[in-house]
Write a protein that holds these residues in place. Structure first.
Motif, PDB file in Angstrom:
ATOM      1  N   GLY A  45      34.085 -11.818   3.205  1.00 16.27           N
ATOM      2  CA  GLY A  45      35.263 -11.253   3.846  1.00 16.27           C
ATOM      3  C   GLY A  45      35.017 -10.896   5.304  1.00 16.27           C
ATOM      4  O   GLY A  45      33.891 -10.748   5.753  1.00 16.27           O
ATOM      5  N   CYS A  46      36.114 -10.737   6.046  1.00 14.80           N
ATOM      6  CA  CYS A  46      36.017 -10.346   7.455  1.00 14.80           C
ATOM      7  C   CYS A  46      36.032  -8.809   7.553  1.00 14.80           C
ATOM      8  O   CYS A  46      36.157  -8.106   6.549  1.00 14.80           O
ATOM      9  CB  CYS A  46      37.186 -10.935   8.225  1.00 14.80           C
ATOM     10  SG  CYS A  46      38.788 -10.301   7.686  1.00 14.80           S
ATOM     11  N   ALA A  47      35.944  -8.313   8.802  1.00 12.74           N
ATOM     12  CA  ALA A  47      35.909  -6.863   8.998  1.00 12.74           C
ATOM     13  C   ALA A  47      37.197  -6.199   8.496  1.00 12.74           C
ATOM     14  O   ALA A  47      37.173  -5.125   7.888  1.00 12.74           O
ATOM     15  CB  ALA A  47      35.698  -6.557  10.479  1.00 12.74           C
ATOM     16  N   PHE A  48      38.317  -6.862   8.729  1.00 15.32           N
ATOM     17  CA  PHE A  48      39.592  -6.317   8.240  1.00 15.32           C
ATOM     18  C   PHE A  48      39.562  -6.166   6.713  1.00 15.32           C
ATOM     19  O   PHE A  48      39.949  -5.129   6.163  1.00 15.32           O
ATOM     20  CB  PHE A  48      40.744  -7.241   8.681  1.00 15.32           C
ATOM     21  CG  PHE A  48      41.957  -7.149   7.808  1.00 15.32           C
ATOM     22  CD1 PHE A  48      42.742  -6.001   7.791  1.00 15.32           C
ATOM     23  CD2 PHE A  48      42.303  -8.196   6.965  1.00 15.32           C
ATOM     24  CE1 PHE A  48      43.844  -5.908   6.954  1.00 15.32           C
ATOM     25  CE2 PHE A  48      43.400  -8.102   6.134  1.00 15.32           C
ATOM     26  CZ  PHE A  48      44.176  -6.955   6.124  1.00 15.32           C
ATOM     27  N   ASP A  49      39.049  -7.185   6.051  1.00 16.66           N
ATOM     28  CA  ASP A  49      38.939  -7.165   4.596  1.00 16.66           C
ATOM     29  C   ASP A  49      38.071  -5.971   4.160  1.00 16.66           C
ATOM     30  O   ASP A  49      38.407  -5.242   3.213  1.00 16.66           O
ATOM     31  CB  ASP A  49      38.303  -8.492   4.150  1.00 16.66           C
ATOM     32  CG  ASP A  49      38.267  -8.654   2.649  1.00 16.66           C
ATOM     33  OD1 ASP A  49      39.194  -8.167   2.001  1.00 16.66           O
ATOM     34  OD2 ASP A  49      37.306  -9.251   2.132  1.00 16.66           O
ATOM     35  N   ALA A  70      49.413 -14.229   6.203  1.00 14.47           N
ATOM     36  CA  ALA A  70      48.257 -14.681   5.412  1.00 14.47           C
ATOM     37  C   ALA A  70      47.101 -13.692   5.370  1.00 14.47           C
ATOM     38  O   ALA A  70      46.295 -13.734   4.451  1.00 14.47           O
ATOM     39  CB  ALA A  70      47.764 -16.017   5.935  1.00 14.47           C
ATOM     40  N   CYS A  71      46.964 -12.805   6.365  1.00 13.98           N
ATOM     41  CA  CYS A  71      45.805 -11.902   6.356  1.00 13.98           C
ATOM     42  C   CYS A  71      45.776 -11.057   5.095  1.00 13.98           C
ATOM     43  O   CYS A  71      44.725 -10.871   4.495  1.00 13.98           O
ATOM     44  CB  CYS A  71      45.826 -10.983   7.575  1.00 13.98           C
ATOM     45  SG  CYS A  71      45.263 -11.798   9.060  1.00 13.98           S
ATOM     46  N   TRP A  72      46.905 -10.531   4.700  1.00 12.80           N
ATOM     47  CA  TRP A  72      46.911  -9.606   3.576  1.00 12.80           C
ATOM     48  C   TRP A  72      46.962 -10.330   2.235  1.00 12.80           C
ATOM     49  O   TRP A  72      46.278  -9.980   1.296  1.00 12.80           O
ATOM     50  CB  TRP A  72      48.073  -8.635   3.729  1.00 12.80           C
ATOM     51  CG  TRP A  72      48.085  -7.461   2.779  1.00 12.80           C
ATOM     52  CD1 TRP A  72      49.181  -6.703   2.495  1.00 12.80           C
ATOM     53  CD2 TRP A  72      47.007  -6.887   2.019  1.00 12.80           C
ATOM     54  NE1 TRP A  72      48.842  -5.709   1.613  1.00 12.80           N
ATOM     55  CE2 TRP A  72      47.509  -5.804   1.305  1.00 12.80           C
ATOM     56  CE3 TRP A  72      45.666  -7.197   1.866  1.00 12.80           C
ATOM     57  CZ2 TRP A  72      46.740  -5.024   0.452  1.00 12.80           C
ATOM     58  CZ3 TRP A  72      44.881  -6.430   1.012  1.00 12.80           C
ATOM     59  CH2 TRP A  72      45.423  -5.362   0.333  1.00 12.80           C
ATOM     60  N   SER A 131      44.903  -3.408  12.365  1.00 14.49           N
ATOM     61  CA  SER A 131      45.019  -4.528  13.306  1.00 14.49           C
ATOM     62  C   SER A 131      44.240  -5.703  12.726  1.00 14.49           C
ATOM     63  O   SER A 131      43.355  -5.515  11.875  1.00 14.49           O
ATOM     64  CB  SER A 131      44.460  -4.147  14.673  1.00 14.49           C
ATOM     65  OG  SER A 131      43.066  -3.983  14.586  1.00 14.49           O
ATOM     66  N   THR A 132      44.567  -6.892  13.174  1.00 15.58           N
ATOM     67  CA  THR A 132      43.874  -8.096  12.681  1.00 15.58           C
ATOM     68  C   THR A 132      43.591  -9.011  13.873  1.00 15.58           C
ATOM     69  O   THR A 132      43.908  -8.653  15.014  1.00 15.58           O
ATOM     70  CB  THR A 132      44.765  -8.830  11.658  1.00 15.58           C
ATOM     71  OG1 THR A 132      46.030  -9.052  12.282  1.00 15.58           O
ATOM     72  CG2 THR A 132      44.935  -8.047  10.381  1.00 15.58           C
ATOM     73  N   CYS A 133      43.022 -10.169  13.606  1.00 25.02           N
ATOM     74  CA  CYS A 133      42.608 -11.049  14.721  1.00 25.02           C
ATOM     75  C   CYS A 133      43.766 -11.341  15.675  1.00 25.02           C
ATOM     76  O   CYS A 133      43.653 -11.150  16.885  1.00 25.02           O
ATOM     77  CB  CYS A 133      42.089 -12.381  14.179  1.00 25.02           C
ATOM     78  SG  CYS A 133      40.558 -12.216  13.266  1.00 25.02           S
ATOM     79  N   VAL A 134      44.892 -11.795  15.116  1.00 28.60           N
ATOM     80  CA  VAL A 134      45.993 -12.236  15.977  1.00 28.60           C
ATOM     81  C   VAL A 134      46.537 -11.075  16.807  1.00 28.60           C
ATOM     82  O   VAL A 134      46.706 -11.184  18.030  1.00 28.60           O
ATOM     83  CB  VAL A 134      47.116 -12.882  15.119  1.00 28.60           C
ATOM     84  CG1 VAL A 134      48.354 -13.142  15.953  1.00 28.60           C
ATOM     85  CG2 VAL A 134      46.604 -14.158  14.491  1.00 28.60           C
ATOM     86  N   PRO A 163      40.027  -5.831  13.771  1.00 29.55           N
ATOM     87  CA  PRO A 163      40.314  -7.275  13.734  1.00 29.55           C
ATOM     88  C   PRO A 163      39.166  -8.014  13.057  1.00 29.55           C
ATOM     89  O   PRO A 163      37.998  -7.664  13.273  1.00 29.55           O
ATOM     90  CB  PRO A 163      40.442  -7.652  15.216  1.00 29.55           C
ATOM     91  CG  PRO A 163      39.857  -6.516  15.991  1.00 29.55           C
ATOM     92  CD  PRO A 163      39.944  -5.296  15.131  1.00 29.55           C
ATOM     93  N   GLY A 164      39.495  -8.986  12.245  1.00 24.02           N
ATOM     94  CA  GLY A 164      38.479  -9.668  11.431  1.00 24.02           C
ATOM     95  C   GLY A 164      37.340 -10.256  12.231  1.00 24.02           C
ATOM     96  O   GLY A 164      36.202 -10.294  11.765  1.00 24.02           O
ATOM     97  N   TYR A 165      37.615 -10.714  13.463  1.00 21.65           N
ATOM     98  CA  TYR A 165      36.581 -11.434  14.217  1.00 21.65           C
ATOM     99  C   TYR A 165      35.440 -10.539  14.688  1.00 21.65           C
ATOM    100  O   TYR A 165      34.413 -11.027  15.131  1.00 21.65           O
ATOM    101  CB  TYR A 165      37.192 -12.168  15.420  1.00 21.65           C
ATOM    102  CG  TYR A 165      37.858 -11.277  16.452  1.00 21.65           C
ATOM    103  CD1 TYR A 165      37.106 -10.518  17.346  1.00 21.65           C
ATOM    104  CD2 TYR A 165      39.253 -11.199  16.541  1.00 21.65           C
ATOM    105  CE1 TYR A 165      37.711  -9.704  18.288  1.00 21.65           C
ATOM    106  CE2 TYR A 165      39.860 -10.381  17.478  1.00 21.65           C
ATOM    107  CZ  TYR A 165      39.091  -9.643  18.357  1.00 21.65           C
ATOM    108  OH  TYR A 165      39.701  -8.824  19.271  1.00 21.65           O
TER     109      TYR A 165
HETATM  110  S1  SF4 Z   1      42.861 -13.882  10.648  1.00 18.35           S
HETATM  111 FE1  SF4 Z   1      41.194 -12.456  11.122  1.00 18.35          FE
HETATM  112  S2  SF4 Z   1      41.807 -10.517  10.201  1.00 18.35           S
HETATM  113 FE2  SF4 Z   1      43.095 -12.094   9.288  1.00 18.35          FE
HETATM  114  S3  SF4 Z   1      41.961 -12.631   7.401  1.00 18.35           S
HETATM  115 FE3  SF4 Z   1      41.313 -14.099   9.000  1.00 18.35          FE
HETATM  116  S4  SF4 Z   1      39.451 -13.208   9.890  1.00 18.35           S
HETATM  117 FE4  SF4 Z   1      40.490 -11.568   8.730  1.00 18.35          FE
END
Ligand code: SF4
Length: 487
Positions: A45-49, A70-72, A131-134, A163-165
């Motif tokens: 998973g990413c940081a948001f996850d 799609a993030c959620w 917050s998320t990447c976008v 943000p996930g990145y």
């Molecule tokens: S777009 Fe970014 S925040 Fe959303 S799920 Fe992918 S890595 Fe995570």
């Protein structure tokens, strides 16, 4: 990435309570805790996850994800964190940002409207905005929007800037909890305080595990004042600063909040586990000792000892008829973090042999504990490819695989029983009661007569064996069609 976020990430990696971080050189520390990825392997998973995993089990909060849809995804059954009250945390709320919103710069306005809508419809105790990447890349200032919305609607609106990145799931855990320290802890006062108030951090009440331990605390008069995040309410996070002792149940990711509670409010903390008889007893004893040191009545220690003696005797009596059914069985444990040692120690109490345990996501402290418990590090695996796992199971070096859902098909393909011990599991295994449940689960799995049928040769294989008078070998035969070709 904003300077503030960069600073926060750097701080997360120099956690002074974490021995692993302290032991690193400055340049190593800058690289963070994430391991190098294996090319072609899933990154997790990413940081948001990670932040969602840490905070979503706060049950009466609306978790609003500022992102494209799609993030959620679908959060309803994301994890098995159980709630004794509100089910609001299981609903997914997102601003569902479209390309047009991004091009037209509508992100912040849309977020403000979404906060208004969710408060009007659900009346949550608070809104957490992720917050998320976008939305981070287009520069939406979720902090400013949350502040304006909180003032306008008179409800706490908490920005969770992850943000996930920015990094891994583990980093997201830390940043999520950091948002609580920054914006929530200390913002409410309890109606009453007692010398027996505790915080429990890192127990997610998966399948109701916390409820297997809470009756023990109730009998001792101990109140769970603060919780992150097992069956937690927003107010429980806001009032954590008034507890007398903090127990850190799982992972170094949450260590920062325990340390900050100690630094800012003088609340001592300890790390413990509720898996297994001896670990549960040790956790209860440590909790009571620290409470007494902080002013709880001294008879708490005697009452704790009496309760432990009674519970251990009852549990051992319940385990006695089950023990012969599982004793000597060999388990391959494929899990991570603190479970690497807490489940090993629980299994060894039953005479179950652990033939291997994975050290994924485990810290140096976890490694040391496993070595202490097993007496050697010979059975530790960093990462086990499905093919190796299959080979091990197929060659009958283990009777049962205990792992998360992703490995279950390897076990089933190797015709070996599988027990879910990860976050999605449906059976709770905590405390004394949970130990009995775990043994029942192992008994049900390894002694199910179905496995004998499943492992015996199929009729067409039988005839081939009969014809050659060769003994039938179940384990993988190189080149055999029955082999695990697609791992
Ligand atoms: S777009 Fe970014 S925040 Fe959303 S799920 Fe992918 S890595 Fe995570």
């Amino acid at each position: 990435m904003s300077e503030a976020l960069k600073q926060k990430i750097q701080t997360a990696f120099v956690e002074p309570g974490c021995a692993t971080n302290v032991a690193k050189s400055e340049s190593e520390r800058k690289k963070g805790c994430a391991k190098q990825l294996t090319p072609g392997a899933a990154a997790g998973g990413c940081a948001f996850d990670g932040a969602m995993i840490a905070l979503q089990p706060i049950t009466d909060v609306a978790h609003l994800v500022h992102a494209p849809l799609a993030c959620w995804g679908n959060g309803w059954d994301n994890r098995g964190s159980a709630s004794s009250g509100s089910e609001l945390y299981r609903k997914g709320f997102t601003t569902d940002l479209s390309e047009l919103d991004i091009v037209m710069g509508n992100g912040e306005k849309k977020l403000f409207r979404a906060i208004r809508e969710v408060i009007a419809q659900e009346s949550p105790a608070a809104v957490f905005v992720y917050s998320t990447c976008v939305t981070a890349l287009i520069g939406d200032d979720i902090g400013a929007v949350c502040k304006a919305a909180a003032e306008r609607f008179g409800r706490p609106v908490i920005p969770v800037n992850v943000p996930g990145y920015v990094g891994s799931k583990n980093l997201g855990n830390k940043l999520g909890v950091d948002a609580l320290v920054e914006h929530v802890v200390g913002t409410m006062e309890p109606a009453t305080v007692t010398p027996l108030d505790v915080n429990i951090i890192g127990d997610f009440n998966l399948s109701g595990e916390l409820w297997q331990v809470k009756p023990l605390l109730d009998r001792l008069g101990i109140r769970i004042l603060g919780s992150i995040s097992g069956d937690a309410r927003y107010a429980q996070v806001a009032m954590m600063h008034r507890a007398r002792v903090t127990m850190l149940v799982c992972s170094h990711a949450f260590m920062a909040i325990a340390r900050k509670l100690e630094e800012r409010h003088g609340i001592p903390w300890f790390e413990g586990s509720f898996y297994g008889i001896s670990d549960t007893s040790a956790a209860l004893r440590t909790m009571c000792r620290l409470l007494v040191e902080r002013g709880a009545p001294a008879d708490l220690l005697d009452r704790c000892d009496a309760l432990i003696a009674e519970e251990e005797a009852r549990t051992r009596a319940e385990l006695a008829p089950l023990r012969p059914k599982v004793e000597g069985r060999r388990v391959l444990l494929y899990t991570g973090g603190h479970k690497t040692w807490s489940v090993v120690s629980a299994l060894q109490e039953l005479g179950v042999e652990v033939v291997g345990t994975s050290m994924r996501k485990a810290t140096d402290g976890d490694r040391e504990r496993v070595t202490d418990i097993m007496g050697t590090d010979a059975h530790m695996y960093e990462n086990m490819a499905p093919k190796e796992m299959y080979k091990m199971l197929r060659e009958a070096r283990a009777d049962v695989l205990m792992s998360g859902g992703r490995s279950q098909f390897v076990a089933l393909k190797a015709r070996v029983p599988w027990i879910d011990v990860n976050q999605e599991k449906h059976e709770p295994y905590a405390g004394y009661v949970g130990m009995v449940e775990l043994v029942r689960a192992i008994d049900r799995a390894v002694n199910n007569p179905m496995w004998a049928d499943l492992r015996s040769p199929a009729p067409w294989e039988m005839s081939a064996c009969d014809a050659t008078d060769e003994p039938f070998v179940l384990s993988a035969v190189p080149g055999s069609k029955a082999d695990f070709e697609d791992c």
